[in-house]
Design an enzyme around this catalytic site. Structure first.
Site, mmCIF file in Angstrom:
data_model
loop_
_atom_site.group_PDB
_atom_site.id
_atom_site.type_symbol
_atom_site.label_atom_id
_atom_site.label_comp_id
_atom_site.label_asym_id
_atom_site.label_seq_id
_atom_site.Cartn_x
_atom_site.Cartn_y
_atom_site.Cartn_z
ATOM 1 C CG HIS A 85 -7.350 19.760 46.070
ATOM 2 N ND1 HIS A 85 -7.022 20.795 45.225
ATOM 3 C CD2 HIS A 85 -6.197 19.058 46.235
ATOM 4 C CE1 HIS A 85 -5.745 20.708 44.893
ATOM 5 N NE2 HIS A 85 -5.226 19.676 45.493
ATOM 6 C CG ASP A 220 -9.001 23.681 44.800
ATOM 7 O OD1 ASP A 220 -9.190 23.528 46.023
ATOM 8 O OD2 ASP A 220 -8.541 22.784 44.067
ATOM 9 C CB SER A 649 -2.261 21.291 45.759
ATOM 10 O OG SER A 649 -2.747 20.860 44.539
HETATM 11 N N1 ARG Z 1 -5.695 17.599 40.193
HETATM 12 C C1 ARG Z 1 -5.497 18.353 41.382
HETATM 13 C C2 ARG Z 1 -4.380 17.702 42.219
HETATM 14 O O1 ARG Z 1 -3.690 16.875 41.728
HETATM 15 C C3 ARG Z 1 -6.757 18.539 42.155
HETATM 16 C C4 ARG Z 1 -7.285 17.324 42.825
HETATM 17 C C5 ARG Z 1 -8.524 17.510 43.640
HETATM 18 N N2 ARG Z 1 -9.697 17.645 42.843
HETATM 19 C C6 ARG Z 1 -10.471 16.618 42.416
HETATM 20 N N3 ARG Z 1 -11.479 16.888 41.634
HETATM 21 N N4 ARG Z 1 -10.261 15.357 42.760
HETATM 22 O O2 ARG Z 1 -4.376 17.516 43.397
HETATM 23 N N1 GLU Z 2 -3.528 19.174 42.535
HETATM 24 C C1 GLU Z 2 -2.147 18.891 42.772
HETATM 25 C C2 GLU Z 2 -1.813 18.830 44.262
HETATM 26 O O1 GLU Z 2 -2.624 18.443 45.061
HETATM 27 C C3 GLU Z 2 -1.341 19.892 42.045
HETATM 28 C C4 GLU Z 2 -1.466 19.595 40.632
HETATM 29 C C5 GLU Z 2 -0.214 18.984 40.085
HETATM 30 O O2 GLU Z 2 0.002 17.775 40.217
HETATM 31 O O3 GLU Z 2 0.535 19.785 39.527
HETATM 32 O O4 GLU Z 2 -0.697 19.066 44.662
#
Ligand code: ARG
Ligand code: GLU
Length: 714
Positions: A85, A220, A649
């Site tokens: 991502h 991921d 991330s």
């Molecule tokens: N929650 C994760 C972060 O904050 C992954 C985001 C990307 N994935 C998604 N399904 N949008 O970045």
């Molecule tokens: N998916 C998040 C990022 O892109 C990390 C998840 C979080 O917020 O801890 O950094």
């Protein structure tokens, strides 16, 4: 014997309880605050193994990836791993309906096949330094305004010196709301190429359905390579560039981790606000999150329906959709978590303890009562302004894309007006913005955004926060009339006409934009915000921010002896904890890891997010796991109690010996409030197990040649 055992058990339980998992710690202060505890938890190395200016250390293998992710080096030839991502935008930019790398994945066959990415950079931290004394030099005994100006001059001077004539990027950032300042010096590499990415059905498996949730089965990860000039120094993209030789890269361990094992996460957490007063938390909980969630409900509804109908649109809006959906979902989890923790009430209790403490030592009247008053009154005034600011951000500055184009031209026109001529470089960058815009633009989708979101501004914001004529316009042109009379009459979505303008080199022609109906609408909004709203927002925010400095210092004094960690601010930090499951609610217990079995349980070709690639099914049927399985099963993800946030991330998850065992990519739903309030019982970070990444590279993609350059610990 029994008694010794009992004492030992008690001691272990006690130590376990004692261990703080909360915190994002400053790498140069680990020796002072954390090392002892880290070692008690099982860490086998020294603070210098993590951060050292003179010798290679882990920090030399960790990068700020792009603007907001982390990545780490895993080979001596500049190979880097981060999240799928985090590279999503790049993978998407290289994708088309014919060459759909989002769907099918991408694997460079050799180094010549690695794909360059305009605009992508990675930054290495060269060094950091406490510069508090220098920043505050000459700032006492003068007015607050003079002091601020002086501070800024000091900061500029420190940064300029550290940049060494453009060799480095240098930033001085406040920590603890300006009670401390740190200088960070980075070396920035801009030739970063895409090496490999699994199909989204692996790299984004579970999609937005599983996002922010455990149990999770997302592969991921994506691979990039850093290129440098012949001297190993940063160089703009060129065919002549060679793979960058890092001072340090991470060995990858196939040993995995068991519950209770030490882990640390080393990366670039973006922003947390752990020390906010109760009023601020209340505002987030009762107004800001609900507002933004509601606006995004509409945006997602529109995007999803258009993307579902057309494969091209699905690719064009994949990255935008993921971005909108991501925070939308997180804010919802955050509300639940803050409510469960009774966050506002517990902040209030803390504040009353603080008050008692200050009264007892006689500092309340002189130092704090006015601060507490200020919080009370300023947050009351701030609420409607924050609302306006959120609506403008969600609808005008982003959301309606024709406004994005209007914004490009508005900035450009303002420049032209000041200089009365068009510089070649300004025209070129405008041309680039226009080209990029149309690659991922679908007019029917944006028309719907326009027609549905503009009325939301008018219905939800008081008229004083909007330009006068907006109400009339919307009344006069209801529904589709708005599209016919504004949107479709605008040249902002006409690529040919815009190109003509950009290449015309004529100020006079550019000025015709001022008659465009959508441009006029945008300008009215922009000007109204800049004059009537923005300055008030900025003033209150800056007053509140300034008030936090003495409050923070007071909190630290009150809890003298406790180690404090500064809020995340996109600088390099260490979090540490252990591998552990959790109990999300009564009667439910989550394990600390998932396996390929879970992917097969979710497998459903009818559901886009759970459509397992046939090749992966085959590997499962054959149990063709190579050396990556444990007890016959293929590990996929695991969770641990490391305090992380957005920006973490792609961060390496490191075991007690300094080996890479996972890539951080998310947090568990029940713990998403950890940016504001951490709960050791519920907050877990989610990581991809490195064994799954290697399995995908090796068995699934047949790109095993990449393993040859890694150092694998068996
Ligand atoms: N929650 C994760 C972060 O904050 C992954 C985001 C990307 N994935 C998604 N399904 N949008 O970045
Ligand atoms: N998916 C998040 C990022 O892109 C990390 C998840 C979080 O917020 O801890 O950094």
């Amino acid at each position: 014997m029994k008694r010794i055992l009992l004492v030992a058990v008690l001691l272990v339980t006690f130590l376990n309880g004692l261990v703080a998992r909360e915190g994002m710690w400053v790498p140069i202060l680990l020796g002072k605050y954390n090392l002892e505890e880290m070692q008690q938890m099982g860490f086998r190395l020294s603070a210098e193994d993590i951060y050292d200016v003179n010798n290679a250390s882990m920090k030399d293998a960790v990068v700020l990836f792009g603007g907001g992710c982390t990545g780490e080096l895993i080979s001596g030839d500049g190979l880097l791993i981060t999240n799928h991502h985090c590279g999503y935008r790049q993978i998407q930019m290289h994708s088309s309906v014919e060459n759909d790398y989002l769907t099918h994945g991408f694997w460079a066959k050799n180094r010549a096949g690695e794909l360059p990415n305009q605009g992508l950079s990675v930054s290495f931290l060269e060094r950091m330094e406490d510069v508090t004394t220098r920043v505050l030099e000459g700032t006492s005994g003068i007015s607050p305004e003079e002091a601020e100006a002086k501070r800024n001059r000091n900061i500029t001077a420190i940064e300029r010196e550290a940049q060494e004539n453009g060799k480095f990027r240098a930033t001085v950032r406040p920590f603890f709301y300006g009670n401390q300042y740190f200088l960070h010096v980075y070396k920035v590499y801009t030739d970063v190429r895409l090496v490999g990415a699994p199909p989204s059905a692996i790299g984004k498996f579970g999609g937005d359905t599983d996002n922010w949730m455990w149990p999770r089965h997302t592969g991921d990860f994506a691979l990039f390579r850093i290129y440098a000039g012949k001297d190993n120094e940063p160089a703009a993209y060129s065919k002549e560039n060679v793979p960058f030789k890092p001072r340090k890269f991470f060995p990858i361990s196939l040993k995995g981790a068991e519950p209770g094992d030490f882990t640390m996460v080393f990366g670039y957490p973006g922003r947390t606000t752990q020390y906010l007063p109760s009023q601020a938390v209340d505002l987030i909980l009762s107004q800001r999150n609900p507002d933004r969630i509601a606006i995004r409900d509409t945006k997602l509804d529109i995007m999803n329906s258009h993307m579902g109908r057309d494969a091209k649109v699905r690719i064009q809006y994949a990255s935008k959709n993921a971005g909108v959906s991501n925070s939308w979902k997180k804010w919802q989890g955050e509300i639940l978590g803050l409510e469960r923790l009774n966050a506002v009430e517990s902040k209030r209790e803390f504040e009353s303890r603080f008050r008692d403490w200050a009264m007892d030592n006689g500092t309340w009247d002189s130092a704090y009562s006015s601060l507490f008053n200020l919080f009370e009154t300023q947050y009351r005034d701030y609420a409607p302004l924050a609302k306006a600011s959120d609506y403008y951000s969600e609808i005008v500055w982003s959301g309606i894309e024709i406004f994005t184009m209007a914004n490009y031209f508005n900035i450009f026109l303002n420049q032209v007006e000041r200089q009365d001529e068009i510089s070649e470089s300004a025209a070129m960058s405008l041309q680039r913005l226009v080209d990029n815009f149309f690659k991922d633009f679908h007019q029917p989708l944006d028309e719907e955004m326009f027609a549905r979101l503009l009325p939301v501004l008018v219905s939800d914001l008081p008229s004083g926060h909007l330009p006068d004529n907006l109400h009339q316009v919307l009344k006069k042109y209801p529904g589709d009339n708005l599209i016919r009379n504004f949107y479709r009459k605008s040249i902002l979505i006409n690529q040919d006409r815009l190109n003509e303008l950009v290449t015309s080199n004529s100020v006079k022609k550019f000025k015709t934009m001022e008659n465009d109906p959508v441009f006029q609408l945008f300008r009215a909004l922009r000007n109204h915000y800049d004059v009537q709203v923005g300055p008030l927002v900025n003033r209150i925010e800056s007053d509140l921010e300034s008030a936090m400095k003495p409050y923070m210092a007071g909190i630290m004094r009150m809890m003298d002896g406790k180690s404090f960690y500064p809020d995340a601010n996109s600088t390099l930090r260490v979090s540490y904890g252990r591998v552990e499951g959790y109990e999300p609610r009564d009667g439910v217990k989550y394990k600390h890891y998932t396996t390929l079995e879970g992917i097969m349980e979710k497998d459903n070709p009818e559901i886009y997010d759970y459509d397992v690639p046939e090749r992966l099914r085959q590997l499962y049927r054959d149990r063709d796991y190579g050396e990556y399985a444990r007890e016959g099963k293929m590990p996929v993800c695991f969770i641990a109690s490391n305090h992380t946030t957005g920006g973490n991330s792609g961060s390496p998850v490191i075991n007690s010996e300094g080996h890479l065992i996972g890539i951080n990519f998310d947090r568990c739903w029940e713990g998403t409030m950890s940016d504001i309030m951490y709960d050791p019982e519920q907050c877990r970070n989610i990581a991809l197990d490195m064994r799954y990444a290697l399995f995908i590279i090796d068995r699934f993609a047949g790109a095993g040649y990449l393993l040859g350059e890694m150092e694998i610990i068996r």
